[in-house]
Design a protein around this motif. Structure first.
Motif, PDB file in Angstrom:
ATOM      1  N   GLU A  84       2.531  -6.021   3.009  1.00 28.66           N
ATOM      2  CA  GLU A  84       1.762  -7.066   3.696  1.00 28.66           C
ATOM      3  C   GLU A  84       1.950  -8.394   2.984  1.00 28.66           C
ATOM      4  O   GLU A  84       1.975  -8.440   1.760  1.00 28.66           O
ATOM      5  CB  GLU A  84       0.245  -6.818   3.638  1.00 28.66           C
ATOM      6  N   ASN A 117       0.867  -1.193   0.000  1.00 27.37           N
ATOM      7  CA  ASN A 117       0.000   0.000   0.000  1.00 27.37           C
ATOM      8  C   ASN A 117       0.892   1.227   0.000  1.00 27.37           C
ATOM      9  O   ASN A 117       1.704   1.387   0.909  1.00 27.37           O
ATOM     10  CB  ASN A 117      -0.853   0.044   1.276  1.00 27.37           C
ATOM     11  N   GLN A 155       3.203   0.468   3.092  1.00 23.97           N
ATOM     12  CA  GLN A 155       3.019  -0.656   4.000  1.00 23.97           C
ATOM     13  C   GLN A 155       3.098  -1.946   3.184  1.00 23.97           C
ATOM     14  O   GLN A 155       2.378  -2.060   2.192  1.00 23.97           O
ATOM     15  CB  GLN A 155       1.638  -0.584   4.668  1.00 23.97           C
ATOM     16  N   ARG A 169      -2.180   0.382  -4.505  1.00 27.60           N
ATOM     17  CA  ARG A 169      -1.938  -0.916  -3.884  1.00 27.60           C
ATOM     18  C   ARG A 169      -1.490  -1.873  -4.978  1.00 27.60           C
ATOM     19  O   ARG A 169      -2.247  -2.172  -5.896  1.00 27.60           O
ATOM     20  CB  ARG A 169      -3.209  -1.439  -3.211  1.00 27.60           C
ATOM     21  N   VAL A 228       1.167  -7.249   8.103  1.00 29.58           N
ATOM     22  CA  VAL A 228       2.124  -6.193   7.766  1.00 29.58           C
ATOM     23  C   VAL A 228       3.529  -6.610   8.193  1.00 29.58           C
ATOM     24  O   VAL A 228       3.736  -7.063   9.311  1.00 29.58           O
ATOM     25  CB  VAL A 228       1.730  -4.867   8.452  1.00 29.58           C
TER      26      VAL A 228
HETATM   27  C1  LIG Z   1      -4.075  -1.569   2.325  1.00 27.68           C
HETATM   28  O1  LIG Z   1      -5.129  -1.192   1.476  1.00 27.68           O
HETATM   29  C2  LIG Z   1      -6.248  -2.066   1.505  1.00 27.68           C
HETATM   30  C3  LIG Z   1      -7.234  -1.628   0.452  1.00 27.68           C
HETATM   31  O2  LIG Z   1      -7.305  -0.254   0.347  1.00 27.68           O
HETATM   32  C4  LIG Z   1      -6.832  -2.103   2.907  1.00 27.68           C
HETATM   33  O3  LIG Z   1      -7.916  -2.983   2.949  1.00 27.68           O
HETATM   34  C5  LIG Z   1      -5.739  -2.551   3.880  1.00 27.68           C
HETATM   35  O4  LIG Z   1      -6.224  -2.516   5.182  1.00 27.68           O
HETATM   36  C6  LIG Z   1      -4.519  -1.644   3.756  1.00 27.68           C
HETATM   37  N1  LIG Z   1      -3.460  -2.180   4.614  1.00 27.68           N
HETATM   38  C7  LIG Z   1      -2.748  -1.434   5.465  1.00 27.68           C
HETATM   39  C8  LIG Z   1      -1.719  -2.124   6.251  1.00 27.68           C
HETATM   40  O5  LIG Z   1      -2.949  -0.245   5.614  1.00 27.68           O
END
Ligand SMILES: *[C@@H]1O[C@H](CO)[C@@H](O)[C@H](O)[C@H]1NC(C)=O
Length: 234
Positions: free
Chosen positions: A28, A9, A26, A97, A33
């Motif tokens: 993942e 992200n 970020q 993303r 993460v």
């Molecule tokens: C990354 O983006 C996705 C979709 O926008 C979201 O669902 C997810 O929680 C995000 N992850 C982080 C670690 O922020």
């Protein structure tokens, strides 16, 4: 083999306020993460044992260099976005993303999602190079990027070549960890569940260490007393 997914992200804020980063990433794996990266300051945080496990690998550095390039490109792409070109008044932030994941047939696929001010707007299929608009706020950017071969090729290359390589390199090290931390449900709640787990293990480790030290002290005392008794008898 287990199929996993690797996602990044990226949030771009071209006009950040009071010391906030203009680019934040970020990373993942299966919604867990492992990486937090400030592209502007080149500051990395390893977010979990998953990040600690792979941080000394060559792929780790290649990854952060590439994430920086992505941040630079996205920021540059936003310079000519004016309030008339998007539907919101005020400052615009971009969320990107990038994901790559293993299909049932073993091949790795990749895609991108783009959002503006938190609203998902555009999808990019890295295999077909096809753009899909899911919200009208993305119309202007879709037209801009559809007609920009260099940008499209960059998105394709990074998600298909780079993300795929990191996936293969990191997953070799993560496979076991992802199995042991696997939970029946996925999603953001996984993060919240990981926190108490790691503090429990800290407590257990502390308890074991304390027990060990006490045992040593008791043994040392017994030996000391025996020696004293012996020398008194002698
Ligand atoms: C990354 O983006 C996705 C979709 O926008 C979201 O669902 C997810 O929680 C995000 N992850 C982080 C670690 O922020």
């Amino acid at each position: 083999t287990d199929a996993h997914s690797l996602s990044y992200n990226i949030t771009i804020d071209p006009r950040p306020r009071d010391g906030q980063p203009w680019c934040e990433v970020q990373g993942e794996v299966d919604q867990k993460v492992f990486l937090s990266y400030d592209c502007g300051r080149a500051k990395i945080k390893y977010m979990s044992p998953l990040g600690e496990e792979v941080k000394s690998m060559n792929a780790w550095e290649a990854q952060t260099d590439t994430l920086r390039d992505i941040g630079d490109l996205l920021k540059e792409q936003m310079t000519d976005v004016t309030p008339e070109k998007h539907l919101d008044k005020g400052p615009l932030t971009l969320q990107a993303r990038m994901s790559c994941w293993q299909e049932d047939n073993g091949l790795i696929s990749a895609s991108w999602e783009f959002g503006f001010n938190g609203q998902l707007c555009l999808l990019f299929d890295s295999e077909s190079g096809y753009w899909t608009m899911v919200h009208s706020k993305g119309r202007w950017m879709k037209e801009k990027w559809e007609n920009d071969r260099a940008v499209t090729e960059f998105f394709k290359k990074v998600s298909r070549a780079d993300c795929q390589r990191w996936y293969q390199d990191f997953l070799l090290h993560w496979e076991k960890m992802l199995k042991t931390t696997a939970s029946p449900t996925t999603g953001p709640s996984t993060m919240q569940r990981m926190a108490p787990d790691s503090s429990y293990s800290t407590w257990i480790a502390t308890g074991v260490l304390a027990g060990f030290v006490i045992t040593i002290i008791i043994i040392a005392c017994i030996h000391y007393k025996k020696r004293r008794r012996c020398s008194q008898e002698a």
